[in-house]
Write an enzyme that holds these catalytic residues in place. Structure first.
Site, PDB file in Angstrom:
ATOM      1  N   LYS A  67       0.843  -1.205   0.000  1.00  0.00           N
ATOM      2  CA  LYS A  67       0.000   0.000   0.000  1.00  0.00           C
ATOM      3  C   LYS A  67       0.871   1.245   0.000  1.00  0.00           C
ATOM      4  O   LYS A  67       0.622   2.195  -0.745  1.00  0.00           O
ATOM      5  CB  LYS A  67      -0.920   0.007   1.233  1.00  0.00           C
ATOM      6  CG  LYS A  67      -2.116  -0.926   1.089  1.00  0.00           C
ATOM      7  CD  LYS A  67      -2.833  -1.130   2.415  1.00  0.00           C
ATOM      8  CE  LYS A  67      -3.873  -2.250   2.269  1.00  0.00           C
ATOM      9  NZ  LYS A  67      -4.376  -2.736   3.538  1.00  0.00           N
ATOM     10  N   GLN A  84      -5.155  -1.509   9.505  1.00  0.00           N
ATOM     11  CA  GLN A  84      -5.063  -2.856   8.936  1.00  0.00           C
ATOM     12  C   GLN A  84      -5.705  -3.883   9.877  1.00  0.00           C
ATOM     13  O   GLN A  84      -5.435  -3.892  11.083  1.00  0.00           O
ATOM     14  CB  GLN A  84      -3.586  -3.205   8.688  1.00  0.00           C
ATOM     15  CG  GLN A  84      -3.352  -4.528   8.000  1.00  0.00           C
ATOM     16  CD  GLN A  84      -3.799  -4.547   6.542  1.00  0.00           C
ATOM     17  OE1 GLN A  84      -3.867  -3.524   5.880  1.00  0.00           O
ATOM     18  NE2 GLN A  84      -4.125  -5.726   6.048  1.00  0.00           N
ATOM     19  N   ASP A 140     -11.631   2.634   3.858  1.00  0.00           N
ATOM     20  CA  ASP A 140     -12.062   1.232   3.798  1.00  0.00           C
ATOM     21  C   ASP A 140     -13.583   1.121   3.644  1.00  0.00           C
ATOM     22  O   ASP A 140     -14.093   0.063   3.281  1.00  0.00           O
ATOM     23  CB  ASP A 140     -11.688   0.516   5.105  1.00  0.00           C
ATOM     24  CG  ASP A 140     -10.425  -0.321   4.994  1.00  0.00           C
ATOM     25  OD1 ASP A 140     -10.154  -0.851   3.902  1.00  0.00           O
ATOM     26  OD2 ASP A 140      -9.725  -0.439   6.013  1.00  0.00           O
TER      27      ASP A 140
HETATM   28  N1  GUN Z   1      -7.012  -6.810   5.968  1.00  0.00           N
HETATM   29  C1  GUN Z   1      -7.226  -7.556   4.854  1.00  0.00           C
HETATM   30  N2  GUN Z   1      -7.916  -6.835   3.942  1.00  0.00           N
HETATM   31  C2  GUN Z   1      -8.140  -5.621   4.494  1.00  0.00           C
HETATM   32  C3  GUN Z   1      -8.792  -4.439   4.028  1.00  0.00           C
HETATM   33  O1  GUN Z   1      -9.334  -4.365   2.920  1.00  0.00           O
HETATM   34  N3  GUN Z   1      -8.795  -3.397   4.886  1.00  0.00           N
HETATM   35  C4  GUN Z   1      -8.230  -3.455   6.116  1.00  0.00           C
HETATM   36  N4  GUN Z   1      -8.310  -2.378   6.887  1.00  0.00           N
HETATM   37  N5  GUN Z   1      -7.622  -4.537   6.578  1.00  0.00           N
HETATM   38  C5  GUN Z   1      -7.575  -5.619   5.763  1.00  0.00           C
END
Ligand code: GUN
Length: 296
Positions: A54, A98, A121
């Site tokens: 990311k 996350q 998100d």
């Molecule tokens: N962990 C796995 N996929 C995601 C996601 O799309 N967002 C977040 N915040 N954590 C994750």
């Protein structure tokens, strides 16, 4: 029939290029730099990989990336204090915590502490409610990516029968809301659905998000249907670890009109849509027009 393979890797590269072009214009014309803060608590290896990717892609798009890594034993109150600080920081337009979080933390409480306008998100309860009532929301990245690919393939989705297999808060439910908002007739099916195969056979659009390797068989697919496989499952085969989706790819590709592969389908779209959401949040924060084609 052999299905058209929807190349998610190429599609995601296109989305990232669109985001980067918009970001460059914002910098040049208004001296605005969209910023994404990613918070990682603990040392889960898969989460570390996601967070690193990311950060790399955020910077490649010309945005500011802020990474906050906290030890697994961090008290929840400390994380909430950090979120408050990020909520108040004008250089931060998007905040992602996350998941999964360590067991001593309440994920719902943490997510709902994020300012809804910065919730890239789309997990905050306000955004869930806005999406469910057809109002302007921040939309979860994976379903947004699926929607973009479906719109690209079909043009209008109006009147199509969509079956979403899976009812998670992150994929299944928001996917169903998005398809409904695009005027599909939507069925949400799941592992307890009676005669799931027959339900799937009615789908013009079949979205598989159950998390069970190759559960959706080729003869469950209506000839000519579009199959979107959200699953990413690790399986041991011939002594090797392989990634497979929730769909039996070879069987489904023989009857579908279009299909996303695993890997290289939906997966790459998630981070691309995270960048798109960060840009959208930035434009909204500054009262500017939203980027076209990058929102629901
Ligand atoms: N962990 C796995 N996929 C995601 C996601 O799309 N967002 C977040 N915040 N954590 C994750």
């Amino acid at each position: 029939m052999t299905a058209r393979v929807i190349d998610g890797k190429a599609f995601a590269a296109g989305v990232r290029a669109q985001v980067a072009a918009h970001v460059a214009r914002l910098a040049e014309e208004r001296s605005i730099v969209p910023g994404l803060a990613v918070v990682l608590v603990g040392e889960d290896p898969a989460s570390q990989v996601y967070v690193r990717n990311k950060g790399i892609q955020t910077k490649e798009a010309g945005m500011a990336s802020f990474e906050h890594k906290l030890p697994a034993e961090t008290p929840e109150a400390e994380l909430l204090t950090l979120i408050d600080r990020l909520n108040a920081d004008p250089a931060v337009h998007g905040i992602l915590v996350q998941l999964p979080l360590p067991g001593h933390m309440n994920a719902e409480k943490v997510i709902n502490a994020i300012s809804p306008a910065k919730d890239v998100d789309g997990f905050h309860i306000l955004n869930v409610g806005l999406l469910g009532t057809g109002q302007k929301a921040m939309v979860p990245c994976t379903p947004l990516g699926c929607l973009m690919m479906l719109r690209d393939h079909h043009g209008s989705l109006a009147g199509l029968n969509a079956v979403v297999v899976g009812r998670s808060n992150i994929v299944g439910k928001p996917m169903a809301q998005l398809l409904l908002a695009d005027s599909c007739t939507v069925t949400v099916a799941h592992s307890r659905t009676k005669d799931l195969a027959e339900v799937c056979r009615g789908a013009d659009i079949l979205v598989a998000a159950v998390g069970r390797p190759e559960m959706i068989r080729g003869d469950w697919v209506k000839p000519g249907a579009t199959v979107i496989d959200v699953g990413i499952n690790r399986v041991e085969r011939d002594g090797k670890t392989r990634l497979v989706g929730d769909v039996d790819y070879a069987g489904a590709a023989a009857v579908a009109g279009a299909i996303t592969p695993v890997p290289g389908g939906v997966g790459p779209m998630t981070i691309a849509c995270l960048l798109a959401n960060t840009l959208t949040a930035c434009c909204r924060a500054h009262g500017l027009a939203e980027p076209e084609g990058l929102t629901a």
